[in-house]
Design a protein around this motif. Structure first.
Motif, PDB file in Angstrom:
ATOM      1  N   ASP A 251      11.770   0.949  -9.103  1.00 41.60           N
ATOM      2  CA  ASP A 251      11.416  -0.447  -9.363  1.00 41.60           C
ATOM      3  C   ASP A 251      12.564  -1.190 -10.054  1.00 41.60           C
TER       4      ASP A 251
ATOM      5  N   PRO B 123       0.826  -1.210   0.000  1.00 43.55           N
ATOM      6  CA  PRO B 123       0.000   0.000   0.000  1.00 43.55           C
ATOM      7  C   PRO B 123       0.859   1.258   0.000  1.00 43.55           C
ATOM      8  N   ASN B 124       0.226   2.359  -0.346  1.00 37.91           N
ATOM      9  CA  ASN B 124       0.925   3.636  -0.309  1.00 37.91           C
ATOM     10  C   ASN B 124       0.715   4.232   1.061  1.00 37.91           C
TER      11      ASN B 124
ATOM     12  N   TYR C 202       5.074  -9.800  -9.431  1.00 40.14           N
ATOM     13  CA  TYR C 202       4.493  -8.548  -8.944  1.00 40.14           C
ATOM     14  C   TYR C 202       2.991  -8.620  -9.116  1.00 40.14           C
TER      15      TYR C 202
ATOM     16  N   TYR D  56       8.983   6.332  -9.578  1.00 43.88           N
ATOM     17  CA  TYR D  56       8.467   4.957  -9.429  1.00 43.88           C
ATOM     18  C   TYR D  56       9.217   3.938 -10.309  1.00 43.88           C
TER      19      TYR D  56
ATOM     20  N   HIS E 135       6.335  -4.046  -0.872  1.00 45.41           N
ATOM     21  CA  HIS E 135       7.062  -2.930  -1.490  1.00 45.41           C
ATOM     22  C   HIS E 135       6.278  -1.639  -1.209  1.00 45.41           C
TER      23      HIS E 135
END
Ligand code: ARG
Length: 579
Positions: free
Chosen positions: A326, A132-133, A344, A322, A168
């Motif tokens: 990654d 989650p963010n 993922y 982002y 992540h």
């Protein structure tokens, strides 16, 4: 079922050589993958379609089937008792002794491990899921990545892989600049201590609204100030770092509550913040390999040759983003875990992002780019009823679970008021119902979540599966013994069907891994429940008068208990002993 399929395939393969000569022999491997389960078992238990062979042998499928039949009849494949043709098909009937003796004995011996494999031994899989963010709400959109990801982890472990579950976290980026600014302007430490992430979310919502309002007037004061706070954070400013760390800890504490309800743990919480200082090395390598171009001040990798928009590596101001984080994460994982697969799990909305950065790694010359897998899923909407939320138009996972648990408590109160551990059971059934409903369809399908459907004890639901599990447990408990697999030569149709269904467990776990599709397991759990409940209605189990048959039926019930229990566990669903 695997062994039996192989017996049949080998017999057919040998006979193709006998009839058409060694040069035209069809391999057993090709035949195994072509074997089918006929829709109607009166046709047989396993079928081999001969259509694809007509080119090779230059004759019609029914003629091929008839020729093979003649040979197969001379010596039936082990485990079968009859073979016949229907048009271009060869249909095999499985022997009762094989089902009740051989297959059930194996189930008895292996128990819940009956569906396990060992092809993953010595190999590592990294799974990136949930993620989650932080400081944004953990909402229903994250349910998919969390439960699909964790199921895939459990399935891979069941096949012998060493698995590393990585959360992540989205714990870096300009949103932290906004949050720090909002906190400085309006924050109240006591309120944050008390209300945790909710307080952070409302600060975040407030600053976003004000930035928007400014924008409408052509102003950017707050947006600029937020960016400045984030830059300070990136440069290591101590005060901002301490605030950031505090916000992350608060968010994590909140997520932990949900993970605990789901029975999920992670092996690593290395999120985006861990990679921002590792991205520059990647940028240098991209430069050295002439892959980087400057576009309007930003650094990009041009992917037009692959019909994709460019992959953004550095923003105009030189900060990482982002995709660059990654790419750095993929290298870190490769070096740390030497994975055989790195999976993922995110919504399908991010498919392009993954395709782009996988391509960049490939262009850098690393063949392990082919070991990176994106597993996408569709969207969820909520139908039927409104779920309370304090944060605008998103549905929090926490609220969804709370509603399900509350409703379950009501149902249990009505059905079984004297049950022990009422709260624990309501939680297992409520949360399980949500997960099961979510994982019942193919992951790419969009879902409209209807709570009453998810909780329907008579539907193809989690509660139905959990209830069937509890029923098998109580039959065994009452009987006082687990029975014994025995050769029974006159199996009833429902007994046959139930053993056949159980025998498919290894095939189902294999398919679920191959297709990265947990719904194969939820659907299989329902197949088991339906087959068991038909058997249960028709056949006395502990009260069966014939001692041998009683022992056999109890062993079959035990098999259902073990396999259904494990199938549910593999899709993150708990199974209380009593409901
Ligand atoms: N934090 C992202 C989101 O909530 C998902 C991260 C997925 N993992 C990754 N390595 N990009 O949308």
């Amino acid at each position: 079922m695997n062994k039996l399929k192989l017996n049949i395939a080998e017999a057919i393969s040998e006979n193709t050589a006998v009839i058409w000569g060694e040069a035209l022999k069809i391999s057993a491997e090709d035949i195994v993958s072509a074997l089918e389960f006929p829709p109607d078992t009166s046709m047989g238990d396993l079928a081999f379609p001969c259509f694809k062979l007509s080119r090779t042998f230059r004759m019609g499928p029914p003629v091929i089937a008839a020729k093979l039949l003649e040979k197969l009849k001379e010596k039936l494949p082990e485990g079968t008792c009859e073979v016949r043709t229907a048009g271009g098909y060869l249909n095999f009937v499985i022997d009762n002794a094989y089902l009740s003796g051989k297959i059930l004995s194996e189930i008895e011996e292996k128990g819940a491990n009956f569906g396990a494999h060992d092809f993953g031994k010595g190999k590592t899989v990294v799974l990136d899921y949930s993620s989650p963010n932080t400081a944004k709400p953990f909402h229903i959109g994250h349910l998919g990545t969390t439960v699909i990801g964790h199921s895939l982890k459990l399935l891979h472990e069941y096949a012998g892989y060493t698995c590393v579950g990585v959360n992540h976290l989205g714990d870096w980026g300009t949103q932290f600049g906004k949050l720090i600014l909002a906190y400085r302007k309006w924050g109240n430490p006591e309120a944050i201590d008390q209300n945790g992430v909710d307080e952070l979310v409302s600060l975040y919502v407030r600053i976003n609204n004000e930035i928007k309002a400014e924008e409408e007037q052509g102003l950017t004061t707050l947006a600029d100030a937020s960016r400045a706070e984030f830059t300070k954070l990136e440069q290591g400013n101590e005060e901002n770092y301490a605030l950031w760390k505090w916000f992350i800890d608060i968010s994590l504490a909140e997520y932990e509550k949900t993970y605990k309800q789901l029975g999920i743990t992670f092996d690593s919480y290395k999120g985006e913040s861990f990679y921002y200082d590792k991205a520059p090395a990647i940028v240098a390598e991209l430069k050295e390999k002439n892959l980087l171009t400057i576009d309007d001040g930003a650094s990009i990798v041009d992917l037009s040759a692959y019909n994709m928009p460019p992959c953004l590596i550095l923003k105009k101001d030189g900060s990482t983003i982002y995709p660059s984080r990654d790419i750095a994460a993929a290298f870190y994982r490769k070096n740390t875990y030497d994975f055989d697969k790195c999976i993922y799990v995110t919504s399908a909305g991010q498919s392009l992002h993954f395709a782009q950065f996988f391509k960049v790694i490939e262009l850098m010359g690393y063949d392990w780019a082919s070991k990176l897998y994106h597993v996408p899923y569709g969207t969820v909407s909520i139908g039927g009823e409104k779920l309370a939320t304090r944060t605008g138009n998103v549905i929090l996972l926490r609220d969804l679970f709370a509603t399900a648990i509350e409703k379950c408590k009501g149902i249990i109160e009505e059905k079984n008021p004297n049950i022990e551990n009422k709260d624990e059971t309501a939680e297992a059934v409520g949360v399980g119902a949500v997960i099961f409903y979510y994982l019942y369809g193919n992951r790419m399908r969009d879902i409209n979540f209807v709570m009453d459907d998810a909780l329907d004890f008579n539907g193809n639901t989690g509660p139905y599966a959990q209830y069937t599990y509890a029923r098998t447990g109580s039959i065994l408990e009452k009987a006082g013994d687990a029975g014994k697999a025995t050769v029974i030569s006159d199996l009833t149709a429902t007994e046959r069907e139930l053993i056949k269904t159980l025998s498919l467990f290894p095939d189902k776990t294999l398919d679920a891994i191959d297709e990265m599709e947990p719904s194969i397991i939820t659907r299989y759990a329902i197949d088991i429940c339906n087959a068991f409940n038909r058997f249960y209605q028709e056949c006395p189990i502990a009260t069966c008068e014939d001692a041998e048959r009683r022992a056999f039926r109890l062993a079959l019930t035990k098999g259902v208990h073990e396999i259904l229990g494990r199938a549910l566990e593999l899709v993150c669903i708990k199974h209380p002993d009593k409901i």
